[in-house]
Scaffold this active site. Sequence first.
Site, short mmCIF file in Angstrom:
data_model
loop_
_atom_site.label_atom_id
_atom_site.label_comp_id
_atom_site.label_asym_id
_atom_site.label_seq_id
_atom_site.Cartn_x
_atom_site.Cartn_y
_atom_site.Cartn_z
N ASP A 6 1.29 -0.97 -0.09
CA ASP A 6 -0.39 -0.11 -0.07
C ASP A 6 0.80 1.25 -0.30
O ASP A 6 1.67 1.47 1.02
CB ASP A 6 -0.60 -0.27 1.35
N GLU A 102 -2.66 0.06 -4.49
CA GLU A 102 -2.94 -1.07 -3.43
C GLU A 102 -2.19 -2.10 -4.15
O GLU A 102 -3.00 -2.29 -5.35
CB GLU A 102 -3.73 -1.25 -2.06
#
Length: 419
Positions: A6, A102
């Site tokens: 992320d 992500e």
Amino acid sequence: MFALIDCNNFYASCERLFRPDLRDKPIVVLSNNDGCVIARSNEAKALGVAMGEPFFKIKALCKQHKIHAFSSNYTLYGDLSQRVMSTIERAWPNVEVYSIDEAFLDLSELPLELVDSFCLTLQKLILKETGIPTSVGIGTTKTLAKIANYLCKKVFKIPVFNVAHQREALLKQVAVGDVWGIGRQWSKKLMARGIHTAYDLSITNAHLLKKQYSVVMMRTAMELAGIACGGLVEAEPKQSIMSSKSFGEMQTSYTCVSQSVSSHCARAVEKLRQQHLVAQRLYVFVHTNRFREDLAQYCQGIEIKLINPTDDVRLITTWAKRCLRRIFKTGYHYKKAGICLEDLIPKDPRQMDMFHQPSDEALAKTEQLMGVFDTINQKFGRSTIRLAAEGHSKPWDMRRQLKSPAYTTRWSDLPRVRL
DNA sequence: TCTGGGGTCCTAGGACCC
DNA sequence: TCTGGGGTCCTAGGACCC
């Protein structure tokens, strides 16, 4: 084993990449129309700027603490996202790009003892190749990898963390509302039942959860307990494509609203054609400003089935304008309009209407024309060529007073470096 | 003055079929 | 007196995600 990579404060990190003078400085990125805060650097978070906060409410705070604000620049973020994802995909084959910032990795093929060091190396590689800082969470299910990522950022402030080692103790530190898949409504209900932490949820009877909530909740609880309920998901073709925007200023004239709807048609059709899909339904909607309680409110949408599935911007625009004519009422201050293309199916083969089928010749002509549209607009920029229905002066267009340059996608905006 | 945009999945209920 | 069992499709609404 799954890893979730992320990007840290992604939009803020993108803006900072080409502004080294803002390193260690508080910055925020705003939504369209410079409306709300949608990304914050750590420094801005520390100053108490909340996610989703309307910009006008924190202007004084920004001035006081010299918080630098940017309008959102999705061209830049999209391009940097692609760089991050391609670095990841070069390093590992089993990747699911989950969102703009992500990606999940399925690391089952990697010997267990190498997982942590592999992730750390990859994290450093991404930083080196793209300049974007990331956090990597590792766990035996995707939900646990998400938890690990959360712990990386919020608790331990380290780049990589593996939750597998002391799962139960760690789950007790995570509030149930911070679990992936548990939103505001459900977390309220769970807390009322005495389920306060991720650990509590993980030991709740799964079948009871399914009965009382849904299969989604059951899966989440099982994943927390370490039972994987799903692997990486292949990218599927879109089921719907939406284009909508608030107006920079409220609009009262039919012409302006109609022109904005036509622009949305062009944007949505552009996306539709890139994905080689055609639309079978069209939804058009308008609404007034819900925050202006002093003004009359109106909110209406209309949906139609297209006789033949299509990706022809002329047809879609014509139908969208007909829809708008049916829902538009004079006397209101409109704040937003948009369209949604729905029931998307692959372009070839597609089922046509038995009685109103266009000729092959007409279809070929459309394709040729739309192809020219696409080519010109790809080469010279969006809406270089467009329908007259879109208008020219665009008085409804959004505000983006604080936008950064298109550093990576426009020649004239390339940063200059002096040596 | 000023408050984002774009998606997905699941469920319940109604209508229909044999 | 009694009234089956097993399905599918569609839609609206609600939940969630980034």
